[in-house]
Design a protein around this motif. Structure first.
Motif, PDB file in Angstrom:
ATOM      1  N   THR A  43      -4.390  12.729  22.666  1.00  0.00           N
ATOM      2  CA  THR A  43      -2.824  12.720  23.046  1.00  0.00           C
ATOM      3  C   THR A  43      -2.628  14.236  23.601  1.00  0.00           C
ATOM      4  O   THR A  43      -1.865  14.717  24.412  1.00  0.00           O
ATOM      5  CB  THR A  43      -1.644  12.686  21.895  1.00  0.00           C
ATOM      6  OG1 THR A  43      -2.053  11.309  21.350  1.00  0.00           O
ATOM      7  CG2 THR A  43      -0.452  12.588  22.168  1.00  0.00           C
ATOM      8  N   ASN A  44      -3.160  15.322  22.834  1.00  0.00           N
ATOM      9  CA  ASN A  44      -3.116  16.580  23.307  1.00  0.00           C
ATOM     10  C   ASN A  44      -3.657  16.662  24.733  1.00  0.00           C
ATOM     11  O   ASN A  44      -3.028  17.333  25.583  1.00  0.00           O
ATOM     12  CB  ASN A  44      -3.978  17.437  22.558  1.00  0.00           C
ATOM     13  CG  ASN A  44      -3.891  19.031  22.671  1.00  0.00           C
ATOM     14  OD1 ASN A  44      -2.808  19.407  23.307  1.00  0.00           O
ATOM     15  ND2 ASN A  44      -4.848  19.821  22.040  1.00  0.00           N
ATOM     16  N   LEU A  45      -4.737  16.123  24.805  1.00  0.00           N
ATOM     17  CA  LEU A  45      -5.335  16.060  26.290  1.00  0.00           C
ATOM     18  C   LEU A  45      -4.348  15.499  27.228  1.00  0.00           C
ATOM     19  O   LEU A  45      -4.165  15.983  28.559  1.00  0.00           O
ATOM     20  CB  LEU A  45      -6.596  15.210  26.423  1.00  0.00           C
ATOM     21  CG  LEU A  45      -7.469  15.017  27.806  1.00  0.00           C
ATOM     22  CD1 LEU A  45      -7.785  16.236  28.342  1.00  0.00           C
ATOM     23  CD2 LEU A  45      -8.532  13.963  27.386  1.00  0.00           C
ATOM     24  N   MET A  46      -3.711  14.250  26.982  1.00  0.00           N
ATOM     25  CA  MET A  46      -2.657  13.681  27.693  1.00  0.00           C
ATOM     26  C   MET A  46      -1.557  14.779  28.020  1.00  0.00           C
ATOM     27  O   MET A  46      -1.137  14.574  29.196  1.00  0.00           O
ATOM     28  CB  MET A  46      -2.297  12.503  27.091  1.00  0.00           C
ATOM     29  CG  MET A  46      -3.279  11.404  27.160  1.00  0.00           C
ATOM     30  SD  MET A  46      -3.926  10.844  28.730  1.00  0.00           S
ATOM     31  CE  MET A  46      -2.518  10.333  29.719  1.00  0.00           C
ATOM     32  N   MET A  47      -1.079  15.497  27.076  1.00  0.00           N
ATOM     33  CA  MET A  47      -0.185  16.463  27.275  1.00  0.00           C
ATOM     34  C   MET A  47      -0.605  17.588  28.180  1.00  0.00           C
ATOM     35  O   MET A  47       0.316  17.885  29.432  1.00  0.00           O
ATOM     36  CB  MET A  47       0.227  17.025  25.991  1.00  0.00           C
ATOM     37  CG  MET A  47       0.739  16.220  25.004  1.00  0.00           C
ATOM     38  SD  MET A  47       2.327  15.603  25.335  1.00  0.00           S
ATOM     39  CE  MET A  47       1.761  13.966  25.578  1.00  0.00           C
ATOM     40  N   GLY A  48      -1.740  18.054  28.116  1.00  0.00           N
ATOM     41  CA  GLY A  48      -2.428  19.011  29.191  1.00  0.00           C
ATOM     42  C   GLY A  48      -2.355  18.483  30.641  1.00  0.00           C
ATOM     43  O   GLY A  48      -1.970  19.341  31.631  1.00  0.00           O
ATOM     44  N   LEU A  49      -3.007  17.113  30.782  1.00  0.00           N
ATOM     45  CA  LEU A  49      -3.100  16.634  32.065  1.00  0.00           C
ATOM     46  C   LEU A  49      -1.644  16.579  32.764  1.00  0.00           C
ATOM     47  O   LEU A  49      -1.375  16.654  33.742  1.00  0.00           O
ATOM     48  CB  LEU A  49      -3.703  15.178  32.183  1.00  0.00           C
ATOM     49  CG  LEU A  49      -5.188  15.320  31.664  1.00  0.00           C
ATOM     50  CD1 LEU A  49      -5.905  13.932  31.574  1.00  0.00           C
ATOM     51  CD2 LEU A  49      -5.869  16.031  32.689  1.00  0.00           C
ATOM     52  N   SER A  50      -0.644  16.085  31.916  1.00  0.00           N
ATOM     53  CA  SER A  50       0.879  15.847  32.395  1.00  0.00           C
ATOM     54  C   SER A  50       1.560  17.141  32.687  1.00  0.00           C
ATOM     55  O   SER A  50       1.983  17.187  33.671  1.00  0.00           O
ATOM     56  CB  SER A  50       1.563  14.964  31.136  1.00  0.00           C
ATOM     57  OG  SER A  50       1.263  13.908  30.740  1.00  0.00           O
ATOM     58  N   SER A  51       1.106  17.951  31.738  1.00  0.00           N
ATOM     59  CA  SER A  51       1.500  19.382  32.241  1.00  0.00           C
ATOM     60  C   SER A  51       1.077  19.679  33.704  1.00  0.00           C
ATOM     61  O   SER A  51       1.892  20.493  34.310  1.00  0.00           O
ATOM     62  CB  SER A  51       1.276  20.263  31.210  1.00  0.00           C
ATOM     63  OG  SER A  51       1.645  21.568  31.505  1.00  0.00           O
ATOM     64  N   ILE A  52      -0.211  19.613  33.863  1.00  0.00           N
ATOM     65  CA  ILE A  52      -0.791  20.059  35.013  1.00  0.00           C
ATOM     66  C   ILE A  52      -0.091  19.523  36.392  1.00  0.00           C
ATOM     67  O   ILE A  52       0.216  19.840  37.270  1.00  0.00           O
ATOM     68  CB  ILE A  52      -2.235  19.752  35.145  1.00  0.00           C
ATOM     69  CG1 ILE A  52      -2.935  20.456  34.240  1.00  0.00           C
ATOM     70  CG2 ILE A  52      -2.610  19.612  36.587  1.00  0.00           C
ATOM     71  CD1 ILE A  52      -4.627  20.355  34.181  1.00  0.00           C
ATOM     72  N   LEU A  53       0.091  17.866  36.162  1.00  0.00           N
ATOM     73  CA  LEU A  53       1.036  17.210  37.195  1.00  0.00           C
ATOM     74  C   LEU A  53       2.304  17.902  37.280  1.00  0.00           C
ATOM     75  O   LEU A  53       2.854  18.076  38.454  1.00  0.00           O
ATOM     76  CB  LEU A  53       1.025  15.956  36.589  1.00  0.00           C
ATOM     77  CG  LEU A  53      -0.166  15.006  36.888  1.00  0.00           C
ATOM     78  CD1 LEU A  53      -0.040  13.822  36.303  1.00  0.00           C
ATOM     79  CD2 LEU A  53      -0.971  15.002  38.228  1.00  0.00           C
ATOM     80  N   CYS A  54       3.017  18.318  36.313  1.00  0.00           N
ATOM     81  CA  CYS A  54       4.408  18.678  36.274  1.00  0.00           C
ATOM     82  C   CYS A  54       4.291  19.974  37.253  1.00  0.00           C
ATOM     83  O   CYS A  54       5.222  20.452  37.779  1.00  0.00           O
ATOM     84  CB  CYS A  54       4.996  18.926  34.880  1.00  0.00           C
ATOM     85  SG  CYS A  54       5.492  17.573  34.094  1.00  0.00           S
ATOM     86  N   SER A  55       3.396  21.050  36.739  1.00  0.00           N
ATOM     87  CA  SER A  55       3.391  22.265  37.354  1.00  0.00           C
ATOM     88  C   SER A  55       3.020  22.063  38.831  1.00  0.00           C
ATOM     89  O   SER A  55       3.646  22.528  39.740  1.00  0.00           O
ATOM     90  CB  SER A  55       2.222  23.101  36.657  1.00  0.00           C
ATOM     91  OG  SER A  55       2.606  23.614  35.549  1.00  0.00           O
ATOM     92  N   LEU A  56       2.117  21.196  39.132  1.00  0.00           N
ATOM     93  CA  LEU A  56       1.807  21.014  40.749  1.00  0.00           C
ATOM     94  C   LEU A  56       2.974  20.392  41.517  1.00  0.00           C
ATOM     95  O   LEU A  56       3.088  20.519  42.636  1.00  0.00           O
ATOM     96  CB  LEU A  56       0.589  19.834  40.724  1.00  0.00           C
ATOM     97  CG  LEU A  56      -0.687  20.256  40.274  1.00  0.00           C
ATOM     98  CD1 LEU A  56      -1.594  19.337  40.417  1.00  0.00           C
ATOM     99  CD2 LEU A  56      -1.235  21.575  41.181  1.00  0.00           C
ATOM    100  N   ASN A  57       3.871  19.691  40.798  1.00  0.00           N
ATOM    101  CA  ASN A  57       5.222  19.313  41.205  1.00  0.00           C
ATOM    102  C   ASN A  57       6.184  20.055  41.170  1.00  0.00           C
ATOM    103  O   ASN A  57       7.579  19.734  41.368  1.00  0.00           O
ATOM    104  CB  ASN A  57       5.351  17.807  40.747  1.00  0.00           C
ATOM    105  CG  ASN A  57       4.610  16.853  41.434  1.00  0.00           C
ATOM    106  OD1 ASN A  57       4.877  16.443  42.460  1.00  0.00           O
ATOM    107  ND2 ASN A  57       3.532  16.366  40.497  1.00  0.00           N
ATOM    108  N   GLU A  58       6.020  21.483  40.467  1.00  0.00           N
ATOM    109  CA  GLU A  58       7.230  22.492  40.302  1.00  0.00           C
ATOM    110  C   GLU A  58       8.334  22.106  39.258  1.00  0.00           C
ATOM    111  O   GLU A  58       9.293  22.547  39.333  1.00  0.00           O
ATOM    112  CB  GLU A  58       7.764  23.026  41.894  1.00  0.00           C
ATOM    113  CG  GLU A  58       6.739  23.569  42.718  1.00  0.00           C
ATOM    114  CD  GLU A  58       7.499  24.164  43.960  1.00  0.00           C
ATOM    115  OE1 GLU A  58       8.640  23.877  43.965  1.00  0.00           O
ATOM    116  OE2 GLU A  58       6.840  24.519  44.736  1.00  0.00           O
TER     117      GLU A  58
END
Length: 241
Positions: A43-58
């Motif tokens: 779940t922590n890994l999923m939070m990190g991947l989701s955070s990456i997607l959010c940052s890439l989309n500003e």
């Protein structure tokens, strides 16, 4: 034509069926016990991947919220593994991979590199997290050498939110966190969920802040929490405190 089984045969069949179902339940319970901590790491890994997607989309505010949640998950997975006696080599590797993704790559994207110098700082930050996870073993049980990367990540996320993403202040904070993570000073294992009641209250307060309060208020809460550990690790967060 029906074949009638004698009562003893029916009883034995029912007994075998019951024992088989009981063994299946025990197996499932044991499987769940061994993997619940791994599920938290995933779940922590999923939070990190989701955070990456959010940052890439500003969507940086959402990215910061996910980093805070990953911070809380990281504190929980180790505690759960120890309480259930489910520590394993696989779990340790999965935890490190999740930490590198969430607190290394995902956090570095908050720096929003737009030039060569910016890119160098981002690379140095990611490498500091990598070095911290791979090579910084104190040799002392439940003692870290160098600031744990979840705290550095939370401080950077707080800096982003409180400064409105000011790049200069973010880079200053990133450099300071790099120095703390690569420092040879010892930091105690805080054992938030396995220690004094007040530490558990701090953890529960973090959860409530994320789900019930404005993000900026939650940011101030996490900043005080992480700075207290960074600046006064032995005084406040030692297992003896």
């Amino acid at each position: 034509m029906f074949i009638l089984r004698p009562p003893s045969s029916i009883f034995q069949y029912a007994k075998k069926l019951f024992l088989s179902e009981q063994a299946g339940r025990i197996h499932l319970q044991e499987l769940a016990r061994k993997n619940i901590a791994n599920a938290l790491s995933l779940t922590n890994l999923m939070m990190g991947l989701s955070s990456i997607l959010c940052s890439l989309n500003e969507h940086h505010h959402c990215a910061c919220w996910l980093l805070f949640f990953g911070f809380l998950l990281d504190l929980a997975d180790g505690a759960v593994a120890r309480q259930l006696n489910a520590c394993s080599v696989l779990g340790a590797k999965l935890d490190d991979f999740a930490d590198f993704t969430t607190f290394g790559i995902a956090t570095s994207l908050l720096l929003q590199a737009h030039g060569i110098l910016d890119g160098v700082i981002v690379i140095c930050y990611v490498m500091a997290v990598f070095t911290r996870l791979c090579f910084f073993s104190s040799g002392i049980p439940f003692v870290y050498r160098g600031l744990p990367c979840p705290y550095a990540s939370a401080i950077l996320a707080c800096t982003f939110l409180l400064t409105g993403g000011n790049r200069i202040l973010l880079y200053v904070a990133a450099v300071v966190m790099i120095l703390f993570m690569t420092d040879h000073g010892n930091y105690p294992h805080d054992k938030v969920l396995e220690s004094q009641v007040w530490k558990k209250i701090v953890y529960i307060g973090g959860l409530m802040m994320l789900f019930c309060c404005p993000l900026r208020l939650a940011c101030i809460y996490f900043l005080i929490w992480c700075f207290s550990y960074t600046l006064f690790p032995s005084t406040l967060w030692s297992c003896r405190c």
